[in-house]
Design a protein around this motif. Sequence first.
Motif, short mmCIF file in Angstrom:
data_model
loop_
_atom_site.label_atom_id
_atom_site.label_comp_id
_atom_site.label_asym_id
_atom_site.label_seq_id
_atom_site.Cartn_x
_atom_site.Cartn_y
_atom_site.Cartn_z
N THR A 3 0.84 -1.19 0.00
CA THR A 3 0.00 0.00 0.00
C THR A 3 0.88 1.24 0.00
OG1 THR A 3 -1.73 -1.14 1.26
CG2 THR A 3 -1.81 1.27 1.22
N VAL A 4 0.57 2.19 -0.87
CA VAL A 4 1.26 3.48 -0.91
C VAL A 4 0.22 4.58 -0.80
CG1 VAL A 4 2.65 5.08 -2.28
CG2 VAL A 4 3.21 2.64 -2.28
N ALA A 5 0.47 5.53 0.10
CA ALA A 5 -0.40 6.69 0.25
C ALA A 5 0.33 7.91 -0.30
CB ALA A 5 -0.75 6.92 1.72
N VAL A 6 -0.33 8.61 -1.20
CA VAL A 6 0.20 9.86 -1.74
C VAL A 6 -0.59 10.98 -1.07
CG1 VAL A 6 0.57 11.26 -3.80
CG2 VAL A 6 0.76 8.76 -3.94
N VAL A 7 0.10 11.77 -0.26
CA VAL A 7 -0.57 12.84 0.49
C VAL A 7 -0.39 14.14 -0.28
CG1 VAL A 7 -0.88 13.93 2.73
CG2 VAL A 7 0.03 11.59 2.59
N ARG A 114 -3.34 3.73 6.74
CA ARG A 114 -2.11 2.98 6.95
C ARG A 114 -1.50 2.58 5.61
NH1 ARG A 114 -1.78 1.98 12.29
NH2 ARG A 114 -3.74 2.12 13.48
N ALA A 115 -0.19 2.72 5.51
CA ALA A 115 0.49 2.43 4.25
C ALA A 115 1.91 1.98 4.51
CB ALA A 115 0.49 3.67 3.35
N ASP A 116 2.45 1.20 3.58
CA ASP A 116 3.84 0.77 3.67
C ASP A 116 4.77 1.89 3.21
OD1 ASP A 116 3.10 -1.97 4.33
OD2 ASP A 116 2.40 -2.07 2.25
N GLY A 117 4.35 2.67 2.23
CA GLY A 117 5.14 3.77 1.72
C GLY A 117 4.30 5.02 1.62
N VAL A 118 4.95 6.18 1.77
CA VAL A 118 4.24 7.46 1.72
C VAL A 118 4.97 8.41 0.80
CG1 VAL A 118 3.49 9.48 3.05
CG2 VAL A 118 3.31 7.20 4.05
#
Length: 417
Positions: A3-7, A114-118
């Motif tokens: 999971t990757v979250a792009v903020v 929740r994410a593995d990468g941000v």
Amino acid sequence: MRTVAVVGASLAGLSAARSLREQGFDGRLILIGDELHRPYDRPPLSKEFLAGTLAEADLSLEADGEDLRAEWMLGARATGLDRTDDTGRADRSGHGVRDRTGHAVRLADGQVVRADGVVIATGAVARTLPGSEGLAGVYTLRTLDDARALRDELAGGGRLVVIGAGFVGAEVASTAYALGLDVTVVEAAPTPLAGPLGAAMGGIVSALHADHGVRLLCGVGVKGLSGDGRSGTGDPADGVRGRVDAVLLEDGRAVPADIVVVGVGARPCVEWLEGSGVELDDGVKCGADGRTSLAGVVAVGDCANWYDARAGAHHRVEHWTGARERPAVAVATLLAGGAVEQGVPRPPYFWSDQYGVRIQFAGHAAAADSVTVEAGVADDRDVLAVYRRAGLPVAVLGMNQPRLFTRWRRQLAAAST
């Protein structure tokens, strides 16, 4: 990385999401944006959109039918970033899975992503003028909503004062002039644009205002704003001080104004990262590949303070091309779990349209020890100037010289590598 979250869901965030898919990431992709709008193009906000010649639909950055297989969380403001540890988990076969460190993005509405990468792409917000709160007719220009409100205001005509003669302020002045408003530009520095272009070329570019009858007041600061006290509800509790009627200068002058646009720069949106372990220094401090001080987190766009090997220092690139090109580098770093071999990024590039003149610039003016006009005539605002250090080109400026500029920009990129 599942999971990757792009903020941040503007150009830099969208470019990061595209790069993730293009580079083979097929996991869960979440885009978090504090605005309610889908990604849109910002440069036209101070030009074609403000003038009414470009519709909102034309601002969209997404191609027709584009599907990033992403979850969009719009109107969601990030308020914090925490590290999480997943321990003692088991896969479907019952065998243990090694410990992993992940991240949790906290949102203003209480949700946690929740994410593995941000990917941090929260951009920047326009600086405001202290004391202007509650005064009608005072605007900044950074978002689509800002541009909508200012466009409606300019349609009524009147006297406009632009505080700050940077590129956004100059573009607003140019657009308002074309709409028939009476325009004054106030700049605290002795020479506008001396920072990005150097004093000599900054003076030539800013002379476009005088060429078109727009008043340019330089070397004087703004003390405050005055209001007529006639608008608002009349209830002191609502904080409305009326409508602006003048800009008060430090030298005692008062410049009459029906509308004021404050264009005094922007500050990176990184307050939400305080205490997260991400090092902050005029934005998010990054390596030359977008890496932050926290594993599994990279930063891109206007909030990212990348290291520039040419300059030997960190600096933020607040331009469209940086937000478009650099996310591919940062995403490669994120997916690799560390440093990856990267080519030398192209020199920073930006453009501006003012009073019918296309202004283009690439490189770093501050690195130069000389600047020479290679083609055209400066007084005609039709010029190509090259900045050099020890005889080597480090930057190039073009005014209505698109072909020559493109050629020199290529040479500059080649010299940089």
